[in-house]
Enzyme design. Structure first.
Site, PDB file in Angstrom:
ATOM      1  N   LYS A  51      22.849  23.373 110.549  1.00  0.00           N
ATOM      2  CA  LYS A  51      23.630  22.877 111.684  1.00  0.00           C
ATOM      3  C   LYS A  51      23.104  23.403 113.014  1.00  0.00           C
ATOM      4  CE  LYS A  51      27.331  26.336 111.871  1.00  0.00           C
ATOM      5  NZ  LYS A  51      26.915  26.871 113.172  1.00  0.00           N
ATOM      6  N   THR A  52      22.651  24.667 113.024  1.00  0.00           N
ATOM      7  CA  THR A  52      22.115  25.219 114.270  1.00  0.00           C
ATOM      8  C   THR A  52      20.862  24.457 114.685  1.00  0.00           C
ATOM      9  OG1 THR A  52      22.983  27.405 113.714  1.00  0.00           O
ATOM     10  CG2 THR A  52      21.286  27.309 115.412  1.00  0.00           C
ATOM     11  N   ASP A 102      29.917  23.699 118.708  1.00  0.00           N
ATOM     12  CA  ASP A 102      29.585  24.330 117.425  1.00  0.00           C
ATOM     13  C   ASP A 102      30.869  24.865 116.782  1.00  0.00           C
ATOM     14  OD1 ASP A 102      28.127  25.372 115.339  1.00  0.00           O
ATOM     15  OD2 ASP A 102      27.371  27.099 116.450  1.00  0.00           O
ATOM     16  N   GLU A 103      30.872  24.999 115.460  1.00  0.00           N
ATOM     17  CA  GLU A 103      32.016  25.563 114.717  1.00  0.00           C
ATOM     18  C   GLU A 103      33.323  24.882 115.119  1.00  0.00           C
ATOM     19  OE1 GLU A 103      31.334  27.415 112.332  1.00  0.00           O
ATOM     20  OE2 GLU A 103      29.712  28.810 112.780  1.00  0.00           O
ATOM     21  N   GLN A 154      34.903  25.807 105.994  1.00  0.00           N
ATOM     22  CA  GLN A 154      34.754  27.151 106.545  1.00  0.00           C
ATOM     23  C   GLN A 154      35.760  27.417 107.664  1.00  0.00           C
ATOM     24  OE1 GLN A 154      30.596  28.752 106.839  1.00  0.00           O
ATOM     25  NE2 GLN A 154      30.003  26.635 106.431  1.00  0.00           N
ATOM     26  N   ARG A 197      27.165  32.958 101.948  1.00  0.00           N
ATOM     27  CA  ARG A 197      26.289  33.841 102.748  1.00  0.00           C
ATOM     28  C   ARG A 197      25.081  34.273 101.922  1.00  0.00           C
ATOM     29  NH1 ARG A 197      27.235  31.766 106.616  1.00  0.00           N
ATOM     30  NH2 ARG A 197      28.493  30.431 105.283  1.00  0.00           N
TER      31      ARG A 197
END
Length: 748
Positions: free
Chosen positions: A32-33, A217-218, A248, A600
């Site tokens: 995504k980044t 973002d997020e 998330q 993670r």
């Protein structure tokens, strides 16, 4: 545009969809980044001026990383993008526009500690007991109200009980205090722009035209206020691209609303949706387990992660005797993985649900001489000596900041006591003046002694002197001169203790930080440094470069990745975390939290649980988390610590005793009552029963019923009166140690 070849087909489509609303559902580890970064680079390459791009993140660290990547792709223009956290970007707007809503650009940003101190003083002024109305609980309710965009008047209309009613009165006074102190709290940094845009249509129009392309973002972590201000800014052009993963969404306790993501398509009916489902981070085993876990959530956007990475080793679930054994097993696994995979210590992360869990794990690492770092301890800028010095800087930047003044008016000691301050505050309240201005009129405060007046005048003279010197000295020189004149550094040295030496070093480090800031931002004022300090987060200061194992909460781990991850405490009551009956939404968020931890891991994942654990000073016998069964069996291996043999013997003995007990009919469920009016019951406390309140005669072998744990048999009883405790083996939750007066047990 040659950089677009680095993207997979779905990523590229998401990047090239430049106009209109776009929802990018980005699974864990799906890049995504990269998509956000390349989307911004693509806009710039298509001729969009950088000042027309607003990119919002949730950490300064994420913004910095994205800016570096964009600079690599398109060069220097990337430095001019408005990119940063919601709070930092809107603080920047407010510095420019706040006079339109009654503030000056030098307003102070109050942190949680400042806010709580203000609330304590307001409770005292309103004759409300801090024992009955816990300042932390009051602050939390006010913050929740702000996240839901409820003004003091709105909140007052929605009160449900006496506690809410009192919070409403504090909330109203709290907002007045902030305004008179030219201060805003973190929540205000999101609410005040909304107020600004609603009151001043021309200002909103100007920023709508400026920010023609908005990227977020997020997005799953946005609250109602954040979503509202995004809709205000994007209303003219609808060029808003949001990236997030509903799986998330783990910050409802901060006001985050997963509905913002789930309802985006409804609010922007012409939006394009892209699903990033290819995971580049983890092995097939880890991805399969994560998918098996999260599919148990009913409320989600459907997607299925997949990866071309190797199968990898199975997820290892370790059953431990207690938390000391759990720490030992973690140490053993670190040592084993280093030998097997040739890893460094910085390649390991130990994650847990609550900060309290770190103690036993830290003990194990210390005994084994393994270096570790903790993310989320006392932050540098929250240390007392640092906050004391910063309070001087804040008062000098904003003379109306009463909170900062009260913190340092008698630090170092000047003979200004509580009685003097009470007289001064009453005079300031009566005249409507900030305390600094009230100090100029001490002759009108008849209750003050000559000595008190002299001390107040000397303090005011010091502040005025350094306000004048601000214009004549560099920021670095000015701050060092002030600290020298205060004389606090020699005091730390003279004290000569290890703690005082550490404080001396911390203040020196603060001065170094200011010098570094001034060197990198030669034209930036003091206010810019103070804002930078106020908005720093735990994860922003974590570099991950030190060769040490990282310990952090599951919440803090979001956005990070490690070759090996170990998640401790997978037990009912801990993960999922609860102490009363959870509703379905609570459990789904806890499941999402574990999903974050699982994803993670790049190469190997460990999940540990204990059969005995001390919590709140009492021994408990938790059952393993329901989530462990949801991981599936195909890619999971289970191990039992050798230390379990003694515990197994005890458990078998208890099982035999339970099987020999006579069967009892299941109890009928009674309704719950609300707390007494005005009584504060924290979320972590069990609910109270409205019926069947008689306490059974507690002795070994008696059957009882607990609201949360159900039916169980008393194993032991100790103490008497309010200190009486009982150990009960529950049919579905194992052995629990309870304080009888809080447990509200009924005959079973």
């Amino acid at each position: 545009m040659s950089f677009l070849k680095d993207l997979n087909p779905v990523q590229r489509s998401a990047v090239e969809a430049a106009n209109g609303p776009v929802l990018i559902v980005a699974g864990a580890g799906s890049g995504k980044t990269r998509v956000l970064t390349y989307r911004i680079a693509h806009l710039i390459s298509c001729g969009v001026p950088t000042y027309q791009i607003l990119a919002l993140t949730f950490t300064n660290k994420a913004a910095e990383e994205m800016r570096k990547r964009i600079t690599t792709l398109v060069g220097e223009p990337a430095k001019d993008i408005w990119m940063g956290t919601f709070h930092s970007m809107f603080a920047r707007i407010l510095r420019r526009e706040c006079p339109a809503i009654g503030y000056t650009p030098s307003f102070t940003i109050y942190d949680t500690d400042d806010t709580q101190n203000v609330i304590k003083r307001l409770l005292e002024r309103l004759n409300l007991s801090a024992q009955q109305y816990n300042p932390s609980a009051v602050r939390a309710r006010i913050s929740r109200a702000k996240n839901q965009m409820l003004s003091p008047a709105d909140y007052a209309r929605s009160v449900r009980d006496v506690f809410d009613e009192k919070v409403a009165s504090v909330y109203a006074e709290y907002q007045k205090t902030l305004q008179s102190s030219n201060a805003m709290d973190f929540d205000d940094l999101l609410l005040k722009p909304i107020e600004l845009f609603e009151r001043k249509a021309e200002i909103l129009s100007r920023y709508q035209q400026r920010f023609r392309f908005i990227l977020v973002d997020e997005f799953q972590d946005t609250n109602r206020a954040q979503y509202h201000v995004l809709r205000q800014l994007s209303d003219a052009h609808k060029n808003i691209a949001v990236v997030g993963d509903d799986a998330q969404s783990i910050y409802s306790f901060r006001g985050a609303e997963i509905r913002n993501m789930l309802d985006f398509e409804r609010d922007y009916p012409k939006c394009q949706i892209f699903r990033l489902e290819q995971n580049y981070r983890s092995t097939k085993s880890i991805i399969t387990v994560a998918d098996s876990l999260i599919r148990n959530n009913a409320e989600q956007l459907k997607k299925k992660l997949w990866t071309q990475n190797p199968q990898g080793s199975p997820v290892t679930v370790v059953r431990c005797a207690d938390e000391q054994d759990e720490g030992y097993q973690i140490v053993h696994a670190v040592q084993d993985e280093i030998a097997r995979r040739k890893l460094d210590l910085k390649d390991f992360a130990v994650l847990f649900r609550t900060n309290a869990q770190s103690r036993a794990i830290e003990d194990a690492f210390r005994r084994s001489s393994i270096p570790y770092v903790i993310v989320g301890g006392i932050r540098f800028y929250e240390r007392k000596e640092i906050k004391d010095v910063l309070a001087y800087f804040r008062l000098l930047a904003n003379p109306a900041d009463n909170e900062s003044l009260l913190r340092i008016i008698n630090y170092p000691s000047r003979g200004i006591g509580d009685t003097t301050l009470e007289h001064l505050q009453r005079f300031a309240t009566r005249t409507g003046l900030p305390l600094m201005e009230a100090m100029a009129k001490t002759e009108q405060v008849e209750e003050l002694t000559d000595r008190a007046r002299s001390a107040l005048k000397q303090f005011r003279a010091l502040i005025l002197k350094f306000r004048t010197l601000r214009e004549k000295m560099s920021l670095s020189e000015w701050t060092r001169t002030l600290v020298d004149e205060l004389g606090i550094l020699p005091g730390f040295k003279d004290e000569g203790t290890m703690e005082s030496v550490a404080r001396w070093e911390n203040v020196q480090e603060l001065l170094s930080a200011i010098s570094e800031f001034a060197r990198e931002n030669p034209d930036a004022p003091l206010e810019a440094f103070l804002e930078n300090v106020a908005l720093v987060s735990d994860i922003d200061s974590w570099e991950g470069s030190k060769n040490a194992v990282t310990l952090m909460t599951l919440h803090a781990s979001k956005g990070l990745e490690f070759p090996v991850v170990m998640i401790a405490g997978l037990e009912e009551g801990l993960l999922p975390f609860y102490s009363g009956a959870n509703n379905g939404g609570d459990v789904e968020e806890e499941r999402r939290l574990l999903y974050v931890g699982v994803t993670r891991a790049e190469q190997k994942l460990y999940a540990l649980h204990t059969v005995m654990r001390y919590r709140f000073g009492e021994v408990s016998y938790p059952t393993e988390s329901r989530f462990l069964a949801e991981l599936g069996a195909d890619h999971v291996e289970r191990m039992t610590s050798r230390s379990m043999s003694r515990v197994n013997e005890l458990s078998e003995s208890m099982q035999r005793a339970r099987r020999s007990a006579p069967a009892r009919p299941a109890p009928s469920r009674t309704s719950r009552s609300r707390p007494e009016p005005g009584e504060f019951v924290p979320d972590a406390m069990p609910d109270y029963e409205s019926e069947s309140q008689e306490v059974p005669e507690l002795r070994r072998g008696v059957w009882v019923v607990h609201e949360s744990f159900g039916r169980g048999k008393v194993l032991t009883v100790s103490g008497s009166g309010e200190a009486q405790k009982a150990t009960v083996e529950f049919e579905n939750y194992g052995v629990k140690s309870l304080i009888v007066r809080f447990a509200r047990l009924r005959p079973g």
